[in-house]
Design a protein around this motif. Structure first.
Motif, PDB file in Angstrom:
ATOM      1  N   ILE A 122       0.832  -1.210   0.000  1.00 46.39           N
ATOM      2  CA  ILE A 122       0.000   0.000   0.000  1.00 46.39           C
ATOM      3  C   ILE A 122       0.870   1.264   0.000  1.00 46.39           C
ATOM      4  O   ILE A 122       0.487   2.279  -0.557  1.00 46.39           O
ATOM      5  N   GLY A 123       2.063   1.192   0.581  1.00 47.13           N
ATOM      6  CA  GLY A 123       2.943   2.353   0.616  1.00 47.13           C
ATOM      7  C   GLY A 123       3.734   2.568  -0.654  1.00 47.13           C
ATOM      8  O   GLY A 123       4.149   3.670  -0.971  1.00 47.13           O
ATOM      9  N   ASN A 124       3.952   1.483  -1.390  1.00 41.94           N
ATOM     10  CA  ASN A 124       4.836   1.561  -2.550  1.00 41.94           C
ATOM     11  C   ASN A 124       4.133   1.489  -3.891  1.00 41.94           C
ATOM     12  O   ASN A 124       4.751   1.754  -4.916  1.00 41.94           O
ATOM     13  N   LYS A 125       2.872   1.087  -3.916  1.00 41.32           N
ATOM     14  CA  LYS A 125       2.182   0.900  -5.186  1.00 41.32           C
ATOM     15  C   LYS A 125       0.826   1.592  -5.180  1.00 41.32           C
ATOM     16  O   LYS A 125       0.216   1.737  -4.135  1.00 41.32           O
ATOM     17  N   VAL A 126       0.391   2.004  -6.350  1.00 36.83           N
ATOM     18  CA  VAL A 126      -0.971   2.494  -6.512  1.00 36.83           C
ATOM     19  C   VAL A 126      -1.815   1.255  -6.802  1.00 36.83           C
ATOM     20  O   VAL A 126      -1.851   0.766  -7.926  1.00 36.83           O
ATOM     21  N   LEU A 127      -2.439   0.713  -5.753  1.00 37.21           N
ATOM     22  CA  LEU A 127      -3.231  -0.507  -5.863  1.00 37.21           C
ATOM     23  C   LEU A 127      -4.680  -0.159  -6.165  1.00 37.21           C
ATOM     24  O   LEU A 127      -5.242   0.751  -5.560  1.00 37.21           O
ATOM     25  N   PHE A 128      -5.272  -0.899  -7.105  1.00 37.90           N
ATOM     26  CA  PHE A 128      -6.689  -0.688  -7.386  1.00 37.90           C
ATOM     27  C   PHE A 128      -7.314  -1.990  -7.853  1.00 37.90           C
ATOM     28  O   PHE A 128      -6.622  -2.916  -8.284  1.00 37.90           O
TER      29      PHE A 128
ATOM     30  N   ALA B 206      -9.222  -1.362   3.212  1.00 32.95           N
ATOM     31  CA  ALA B 206      -8.207  -1.609   2.177  1.00 32.95           C
ATOM     32  C   ALA B 206      -7.482  -2.922   2.461  1.00 32.95           C
ATOM     33  O   ALA B 206      -7.244  -3.721   1.546  1.00 32.95           O
ATOM     34  N   PHE B 207      -7.139  -3.167   3.725  1.00 34.65           N
ATOM     35  CA  PHE B 207      -6.449  -4.401   4.113  1.00 34.65           C
ATOM     36  C   PHE B 207      -7.313  -5.621   3.817  1.00 34.65           C
ATOM     37  O   PHE B 207      -6.837  -6.616   3.263  1.00 34.65           O
ATOM     38  N   ASP B 208      -8.600  -5.549   4.150  1.00 30.83           N
ATOM     39  CA  ASP B 208      -9.513  -6.668   3.895  1.00 30.83           C
ATOM     40  C   ASP B 208      -9.624  -6.972   2.400  1.00 30.83           C
ATOM     41  O   ASP B 208      -9.576  -8.138   1.987  1.00 30.83           O
ATOM     42  N   LEU B 209      -9.755  -5.937   1.573  1.00 30.82           N
ATOM     43  CA  LEU B 209      -9.826  -6.140   0.121  1.00 30.82           C
ATOM     44  C   LEU B 209      -8.520  -6.721  -0.421  1.00 30.82           C
ATOM     45  O   LEU B 209      -8.525  -7.623  -1.258  1.00 30.82           O
ATOM     46  N   TRP B 210      -7.414  -6.188   0.054  1.00 34.57           N
ATOM     47  CA  TRP B 210      -6.102  -6.669  -0.369  1.00 34.57           C
ATOM     48  C   TRP B 210      -5.953  -8.149  -0.034  1.00 34.57           C
ATOM     49  O   TRP B 210      -5.523  -8.953  -0.866  1.00 34.57           O
ATOM     50  N   LYS B 211      -6.296  -8.528   1.211  1.00 40.09           N
ATOM     51  CA  LYS B 211      -6.204  -9.925   1.636  1.00 40.09           C
ATOM     52  C   LYS B 211      -7.074 -10.835   0.772  1.00 40.09           C
ATOM     53  O   LYS B 211      -6.653 -11.926   0.407  1.00 40.09           O
ATOM     54  N   GLN B 212      -8.275 -10.375   0.455  1.00 37.66           N
ATOM     55  CA  GLN B 212      -9.174 -11.162  -0.393  1.00 37.66           C
ATOM     56  C   GLN B 212      -8.498 -11.521  -1.706  1.00 37.66           C
ATOM     57  O   GLN B 212      -8.598 -12.647  -2.168  1.00 37.66           O
ATOM     58  N   HIS B 213      -7.832 -10.562  -2.312  1.00 43.02           N
ATOM     59  CA  HIS B 213      -7.243 -10.763  -3.634  1.00 43.02           C
ATOM     60  C   HIS B 213      -5.886 -11.454  -3.578  1.00 43.02           C
ATOM     61  O   HIS B 213      -5.566 -12.247  -4.459  1.00 43.02           O
ATOM     62  N   VAL B 214      -5.089 -11.170  -2.574  1.00 46.10           N
ATOM     63  CA  VAL B 214      -3.747 -11.743  -2.494  1.00 46.10           C
ATOM     64  C   VAL B 214      -3.774 -13.156  -1.897  1.00 46.10           C
ATOM     65  O   VAL B 214      -3.113 -14.058  -2.393  1.00 46.10           O
ATOM     66  N   LEU B 215      -4.565 -13.332  -0.841  1.00 53.55           N
ATOM     67  CA  LEU B 215      -4.579 -14.621  -0.150  1.00 53.55           C
ATOM     68  C   LEU B 215      -5.799 -15.468  -0.475  1.00 53.55           C
ATOM     69  O   LEU B 215      -5.894 -16.602  -0.043  1.00 53.55           O
ATOM     70  N   GLY B 216      -6.746 -14.878  -1.192  1.00 52.68           N
ATOM     71  CA  GLY B 216      -7.966 -15.605  -1.491  1.00 52.68           C
ATOM     72  C   GLY B 216      -8.905 -15.694  -0.307  1.00 52.68           C
ATOM     73  O   GLY B 216      -9.786 -16.542  -0.269  1.00 52.68           O
TER      74      GLY B 216
END
Length: 81
Positions: A15-21, A67-77
């Protein structure tokens, strides 16, 4: 299974290094653009949205836990609670 603190640390790096969407149900980022380097994020995000054919969700605009919850959904399934 990774330890919760390792997962959180990986998220903080991303989240600090990339523009995540999220676009079309996929977590994407823009290569070569560091979120910390963007001076006017509001203008940059508006410009990014304007260039997309479909609506996107920019993680940096969300509250940190969401943001963390969405990220986890996509990265960890992970499934949402």
């Amino acid at each position: 299974m990774q330890q919760p603190e390792q997962v959180r640390a990986a998220f903080e790096r991303d989240i600090g290094n990339k523009v995540l969407f999220i676009k079309d149900g996929k977590l994407l980022f823009i290569n070569g653009i560091r979120l910390k380097a963007i001076a006017d994020r509001k203008m940059y995000f508006a410009s990014l949205r304007a260039r997309q054919a479909q609506p996107i969700v920019i993680l940096a605009e969300l509250p940190p836990e969401q943001a963390f919850d969405l990220w986890k959904q996509h990265v960890l399934g992970d499934k949402p609670n």
